[in-house]
Motif scaffolding. Sequence first.
Motif, PDB file in Angstrom:
ATOM      1  N   SER A 191       0.843  -1.198   0.000  1.00 38.09           N
ATOM      2  CA  SER A 191       0.000   0.000   0.000  1.00 38.09           C
ATOM      3  C   SER A 191       0.874   1.242   0.000  1.00 38.09           C
ATOM      4  N   ILE A 192       1.464   1.548   1.144  1.00 43.66           N
ATOM      5  CA  ILE A 192       2.272   2.764   1.254  1.00 43.66           C
ATOM      6  C   ILE A 192       3.557   2.444   2.000  1.00 43.66           C
ATOM      7  N   SER A 193       4.648   3.000   1.529  1.00 37.83           N
ATOM      8  CA  SER A 193       5.936   2.734   2.161  1.00 37.83           C
ATOM      9  C   SER A 193       6.224   3.774   3.240  1.00 37.83           C
ATOM     10  N   SER A 194       7.259   3.490   4.026  1.00 42.71           N
ATOM     11  CA  SER A 194       7.697   4.405   5.071  1.00 42.71           C
ATOM     12  C   SER A 194       9.200   4.624   4.930  1.00 42.71           C
ATOM     13  N   SER A 195       9.661   5.662   5.570  1.00 40.10           N
ATOM     14  CA  SER A 195      11.103   5.911   5.656  1.00 40.10           C
ATOM     15  C   SER A 195      11.409   6.226   7.112  1.00 40.10           C
ATOM     16  N   MET A 196      11.637   5.165   7.891  1.00 39.32           N
ATOM     17  CA  MET A 196      11.732   5.316   9.331  1.00 39.32           C
ATOM     18  C   MET A 196      12.917   4.559   9.909  1.00 39.32           C
ATOM     19  N   VAL A 197      13.239   4.934  11.130  1.00 40.55           N
ATOM     20  CA  VAL A 197      14.323   4.293  11.869  1.00 40.55           C
ATOM     21  C   VAL A 197      13.749   3.744  13.167  1.00 40.55           C
ATOM     22  N   TRP A 198      14.161   2.521  13.533  1.00 37.75           N
ATOM     23  CA  TRP A 198      13.722   1.927  14.796  1.00 37.75           C
ATOM     24  C   TRP A 198      14.764   0.904  15.235  1.00 37.75           C
ATOM     25  N   ASP A 199      14.549   0.313  16.391  1.00 38.55           N
ATOM     26  CA  ASP A 199      15.450  -0.712  16.908  1.00 38.55           C
ATOM     27  C   ASP A 199      15.150  -2.023  16.190  1.00 38.55           C
ATOM     28  N   GLU A 200      15.860  -2.277  15.107  1.00 41.47           N
ATOM     29  CA  GLU A 200      15.571  -3.438  14.267  1.00 41.47           C
ATOM     30  C   GLU A 200      15.958  -4.758  14.935  1.00 41.47           C
ATOM     31  N   GLU A 201      16.861  -4.710  15.910  1.00 45.15           N
ATOM     32  CA  GLU A 201      17.209  -5.937  16.621  1.00 45.15           C
ATOM     33  C   GLU A 201      16.088  -6.345  17.575  1.00 45.15           C
ATOM     34  N   LYS A 202      15.493  -5.373  18.239  1.00 46.35           N
ATOM     35  CA  LYS A 202      14.421  -5.670  19.188  1.00 46.35           C
ATOM     36  C   LYS A 202      13.094  -5.911  18.481  1.00 46.35           C
ATOM     37  N   TYR A 203      12.845  -5.196  17.376  1.00 50.90           N
ATOM     38  CA  TYR A 203      11.578  -5.318  16.653  1.00 50.90           C
ATOM     39  C   TYR A 203      11.849  -5.615  15.172  1.00 50.90           C
ATOM     40  N   PRO A 204      12.266  -6.840  14.848  1.00 53.99           N
ATOM     41  CA  PRO A 204      12.582  -7.168  13.454  1.00 53.99           C
ATOM     42  C   PRO A 204      11.339  -7.101  12.562  1.00 53.99           C
ATOM     43  N   ASN A 205      11.536  -6.587  11.349  1.00 58.41           N
ATOM     44  CA  ASN A 205      10.460  -6.488  10.354  1.00 58.41           C
ATOM     45  C   ASN A 205       9.289  -5.632  10.849  1.00 58.41           C
ATOM     46  N   LEU A 206       9.558  -4.651  11.704  1.00 62.46           N
ATOM     47  CA  LEU A 206       8.482  -3.813  12.231  1.00 62.46           C
ATOM     48  C   LEU A 206       7.719  -3.131  11.098  1.00 62.46           C
ATOM     49  N   ILE A 207       8.452  -2.632  10.120  1.00 62.41           N
ATOM     50  CA  ILE A 207       7.835  -2.025   8.932  1.00 62.41           C
ATOM     51  C   ILE A 207       8.259  -2.843   7.723  1.00 62.41           C
ATOM     52  N   VAL A 208       7.278  -3.453   7.063  1.00 61.95           N
ATOM     53  CA  VAL A 208       7.578  -4.367   5.956  1.00 61.95           C
ATOM     54  C   VAL A 208       8.146  -3.616   4.762  1.00 61.95           C
ATOM     55  N   TRP A 209       7.534  -2.503   4.446  1.00 59.65           N
ATOM     56  CA  TRP A 209       7.967  -1.746   3.265  1.00 59.65           C
ATOM     57  C   TRP A 209       8.612  -0.444   3.740  1.00 59.65           C
ATOM     58  N   ASN A 210       9.846  -0.558   4.190  1.00 53.07           N
ATOM     59  CA  ASN A 210      10.598   0.607   4.657  1.00 53.07           C
ATOM     60  C   ASN A 210      11.601   0.987   3.580  1.00 53.07           C
ATOM     61  N   CYS A 211      11.495   2.192   3.080  1.00 50.99           N
ATOM     62  CA  CYS A 211      12.293   2.587   1.925  1.00 50.99           C
ATOM     63  C   CYS A 211      13.121   3.841   2.156  1.00 50.99           C
ATOM     64  N   PRO A 212      14.065   3.815   3.078  1.00 53.17           N
ATOM     65  CA  PRO A 212      14.986   4.957   3.164  1.00 53.17           C
ATOM     66  C   PRO A 212      15.875   4.997   1.938  1.00 53.17           C
ATOM     67  N   PHE A 213      16.196   6.185   1.497  1.00 54.91           N
ATOM     68  CA  PHE A 213      17.047   6.320   0.325  1.00 54.91           C
ATOM     69  C   PHE A 213      18.470   5.901   0.673  1.00 54.91           C
ATOM     70  N   ASP A 214      19.020   5.019  -0.111  1.00 55.02           N
ATOM     71  CA  ASP A 214      20.371   4.502   0.110  1.00 55.02           C
ATOM     72  C   ASP A 214      21.287   5.074  -0.975  1.00 55.02           C
ATOM     73  N   GLU A 215      22.143   6.028  -0.585  1.00 55.13           N
ATOM     74  CA  GLU A 215      23.022   6.657  -1.568  1.00 55.13           C
ATOM     75  C   GLU A 215      24.000   5.655  -2.174  1.00 55.13           C
ATOM     76  N   ASN A 216      24.464   4.706  -1.360  1.00 58.60           N
ATOM     77  CA  ASN A 216      25.408   3.706  -1.857  1.00 58.60           C
ATOM     78  C   ASN A 216      24.762   2.781  -2.889  1.00 58.60           C
ATOM     79  N   ALA A 217      23.468   2.451  -2.622  1.00 52.64           N
ATOM     80  CA  ALA A 217      22.754   1.573  -3.553  1.00 52.64           C
ATOM     81  C   ALA A 217      22.183   2.359  -4.733  1.00 52.64           C
ATOM     82  N   GLY A 218      22.130   3.697  -4.572  1.00 55.27           N
ATOM     83  CA  GLY A 218      21.656   4.540  -5.657  1.00 55.27           C
ATOM     84  C   GLY A 218      20.149   4.578  -5.807  1.00 55.27           C
ATOM     85  N   GLY A 219      19.395   4.283  -4.730  1.00 56.67           N
ATOM     86  CA  GLY A 219      17.943   4.328  -4.840  1.00 56.67           C
ATOM     87  C   GLY A 219      17.253   3.764  -3.627  1.00 56.67           C
TER      88      GLY A 219
END
Length: 411
Positions: A294-322
């Motif tokens: 449906s809609i993506s997010s661009s968020m930061v959280w404690d991924e070790e404590k809450y794995p896969n908290l946001i399924v479609w998380n799309c922060p821009f990755d400069e190294n990956a180029g997108g």
Amino acid sequence: MTYRELLELYKQGKLEENKKHEVESDIERQEAISDYLFDRDDVDNDIFSDDKNLDDAESENDFVKMINSSIRKAYVKMGMTILVIAVAVMLFVVFALPNVVSQFYYNPGRDIGSETNRMSLDMSAYTELRIPGYYRNNVMVSDEGYGDYYINIIQNMSYTGNFTNVSGKVEKGKLKLYDVNTLRKPSGNVFAWFQATCDSTKSLSEIEKTGWEPVSSAGDKETADERVNNLFENTNYLAYVTLDKMMTYDELMSFTDSDGYTYAQWCAVCTRNGINDGTEYFTVENLGFNCALSISSSMVWDEEKYPNLIVWNCPFDENAGGYNDVSSVDENIKDTEYMKTHFVSLLRYMADQKQFLKLMDEEADVYSSAADYVEKNGLMVYGFAFVGDKERIQEVNARDEVYQIYTQEMR
């Protein structure tokens, strides 16, 4: 003539010139002595000591004058100290105290990473768990101090073409929304499994034959079918679909239309049941998660404590180029174990946000116990929700797997 009388004549301008110069010289000398004593903080008890050697030319009146001058300077010094303290207190009250008070209350604007504030992440988890069709992940916050904040909950995606932001205030740990309807939770009985007393391996159609009647918003099955057939054309509705028989998550993902698209956009998961006098019963919490892109997010959280908290998380990755690859997200959504981890993380995260839950008048135990149940029993789905028009809803309602549908026009 006493020295006091001499001073009085001096003030009246009646002294001869030579006497006038002598008095002025005495005054200058006493002022110099007073300044010296003030600079050395010598205004103390040794002034009154019996051993104090006074100048032979100083009289009793000279000594009194010296004391008065010293006292005046001490008062000046004390006044300056009080002024400095008063200014410091004023600055503390104006600039520091509002922040100190705010530490005791929920702060929706607290930064979490570079792109996320606290309430955006909290609202993202809460609306996915509780409010199908009205997912929100962007909250603008204005800090007013003393634990008070203006908020604006932004709508980033619309099924109707209209975008409705929800404004309000968080005042010392209490939430006030100016429009409470947009983010209102669905009623507890939007699914017919509400308060169902039955064997969960059976279908609702089977147990209906034993005399059970659904206590749902849609009424009985015939009434629900009639309402679906009377829906307006060209209008989007939020449809709550009650499955006739509970499904595993894999079975739900296989429940698709002729083009292979899943009907479900949000699924309601069984999170609590028990045995009462030998009979199985369900207490429906209407907790679930988004199970379609449906809609993506661009968020930061404690991924070790809450794995896969946001399924479609799309922060821009400069190294990956997108951004993240959408195809991989689609595959994750179809994976039962991945989505079980996602759902449990949502529940665990929300259980830990006690201040936020207090805003929403909810208890953390509901979420923590639901997480325990799902970890033990897996994902069993009793219904789902989706947004569609009359034709789409009628198509879903005609399926044998569906018991009934309750609809609400999209707000």
